[in-house]
Design a protein around this motif. Sequence first.
Motif, PDB file in Angstrom:
ATOM      1  N   VAL A 208       1.036  -1.224  -0.013  1.00  0.00           N
ATOM      2  CA  VAL A 208      -0.106   0.105   0.087  1.00  0.00           C
ATOM      3  C   VAL A 208       0.981   1.351   0.004  1.00  0.00           C
ATOM      4  CG1 VAL A 208      -2.096  -0.913   1.206  1.00  0.00           C
ATOM      5  CG2 VAL A 208      -0.042  -0.153   2.468  1.00  0.00           C
ATOM      6  N   ASP A 209       0.334   2.284  -0.415  1.00  0.00           N
ATOM      7  CA  ASP A 209       0.702   3.528  -0.274  1.00  0.00           C
ATOM      8  C   ASP A 209       1.499   3.993   1.007  1.00  0.00           C
ATOM      9  OD1 ASP A 209       0.949   3.974  -3.123  1.00  0.00           O
ATOM     10  OD2 ASP A 209      -0.813   4.213  -3.100  1.00  0.00           O
ATOM     11  N   ARG A 272      -3.311   1.646   4.679  1.00  0.00           N
ATOM     12  CA  ARG A 272      -3.815   0.410   5.427  1.00  0.00           C
ATOM     13  C   ARG A 272      -3.358   1.082   7.056  1.00  0.00           C
ATOM     14  NH1 ARG A 272      -1.402  -4.034   3.379  1.00  0.00           N
ATOM     15  NH2 ARG A 272       0.737  -3.264   4.183  1.00  0.00           N
ATOM     16  N   VAL A 273      -4.875   0.865   7.770  1.00  0.00           N
ATOM     17  CA  VAL A 273      -4.843   1.603   9.106  1.00  0.00           C
ATOM     18  C   VAL A 273      -4.952   0.291   9.958  1.00  0.00           C
ATOM     19  CG1 VAL A 273      -6.314   2.749  10.609  1.00  0.00           C
ATOM     20  CG2 VAL A 273      -6.194   3.517   8.112  1.00  0.00           C
ATOM     21  N   LEU A 325      -8.148   1.636   2.982  1.00  0.00           N
ATOM     22  CA  LEU A 325      -8.939   2.732   2.216  1.00  0.00           C
ATOM     23  C   LEU A 325      -7.987   3.220   1.054  1.00  0.00           C
ATOM     24  CD1 LEU A 325      -8.037   5.653   3.209  1.00  0.00           C
ATOM     25  CD2 LEU A 325      -9.498   5.117   5.044  1.00  0.00           C
ATOM     26  N   SER A 326      -8.775   3.745   0.204  1.00  0.00           N
ATOM     27  CA  SER A 326      -8.419   4.565  -0.912  1.00  0.00           C
ATOM     28  C   SER A 326      -8.958   5.941  -1.027  1.00  0.00           C
ATOM     29  CB  SER A 326      -8.811   3.700  -2.333  1.00  0.00           C
ATOM     30  OG  SER A 326      -9.922   3.398  -2.350  1.00  0.00           O
ATOM     31  N   ALA A 327      -8.192   6.775  -1.816  1.00  0.00           N
ATOM     32  CA  ALA A 327      -8.501   8.160  -1.727  1.00  0.00           C
ATOM     33  C   ALA A 327      -8.797   8.569  -3.223  1.00  0.00           C
ATOM     34  CB  ALA A 327      -7.685   8.945  -1.186  1.00  0.00           C
ATOM     35  N   PRO A 328      -9.893   8.454  -3.768  1.00  0.00           N
ATOM     36  CA  PRO A 328     -10.162   8.982  -5.324  1.00  0.00           C
ATOM     37  C   PRO A 328     -10.314  10.367  -5.509  1.00  0.00           C
ATOM     38  CG  PRO A 328     -11.951   7.955  -4.541  1.00  0.00           C
ATOM     39  CD  PRO A 328     -11.110   7.752  -3.492  1.00  0.00           C
TER      40      PRO A 328
END
Length: 370
Positions: A208-209, A272-273, A325-328
């Motif tokens: 993940v980033d 990733r949290v 989660l992702s952030a579009p």
Amino acid sequence: MCGTSARLLQASTSAFVLVAFVGEGVGAVAVAGCLSTTNTGQISVDSVATPGSLTGALPVDVDRIAADPTAIPGPIMRTTPETVVVELETRELVAEVEPGVTFTYMTFDNQIPGPFIRTRVGDTVDLTVTNHPDNSMPHNIDLHSVRGPGGGAEDTMVMPGETKRITFKVTYPGLFVYHCAVPNLDYHISAGMFGAILVEPEEGLPPVDHEFYLGQHELYTTGETGEQGHHEFDFEAMAREDATYVLINGEKYAIGPQGYNDMQMTVGETARVYFAVGGPNLLSSFHPIGSVWDEVYPQGAIGSDPHRFVQTTPVLPGSAVIAILSAPVPGPIKLVDHALSRVARKGCLAAIDVQGEEDPEIYDPEPAQG
């Protein structure tokens, strides 16, 4: 908040008022930490606390008790087990819950939650626990990743000035809580003595980033929420499970553009949290306002298949979750306990600051008139 998440407003009583925009969709206003009714020019703030029952705020031992959510050891790239050396020091420290409000916390390594420990299946952990000589109480550690008496608690019990050492092998993957487990364990956990240990599977985790580490707990004090002064611990309130504060990383609204702007992402990135709930009593309904959990590993069980596109995931006290989660699109993603009075009135909010270009196909705040 209006793009930055919060403002500190000076009330007429010289108390600080924190106005946090935490509503979903319509941008409702949540107000916490108020000592009087004051008109700020934009919003009326109603009283939630009665001043005068506490002594003055104490000088702080540390300026920041909230752990940096980005202070995480990097992903494990090796393919064979090793010995992971971990040294933890327990500290009892005065710090601010919010401006003008102090409390004597208990910590692992001066932070809440305690340090993120990263291992892989098959590793041996060489753990040393030291109780700082200035402390007033015994401490120990119970790790939910340990197969052994008390999760290690019996053999790590240390009086002030003492040090104990154990070793243990991590034999199953997942994200696990650790916490102090002395007889008054609920008090010690409430005051901040919890953290998380990750045991990666042998094949590792998908890339993940970003990775972020957060922990939720509740404080039970002799003051009201927002009442200025030094708050002592209230055992009767804890027995009633009537929390004064419900906090992420130990401070009210600490993590985000309104405080320590540690969690930052760019549009198109993933995160990733790792989220641990120390409790000691309250379940968290963990929700990302302005997004969704693309993948969730309930109770940190990364040996199981993930849940997909989850809006709110329950996290039990003494448990954890791994959520991706992702952030579009840009804008803050507010991580909250969706028992929303805990957000609006007791401080339970952290925010990820997402920057980048807007995508009107996904979200258009100003659509053209048709």
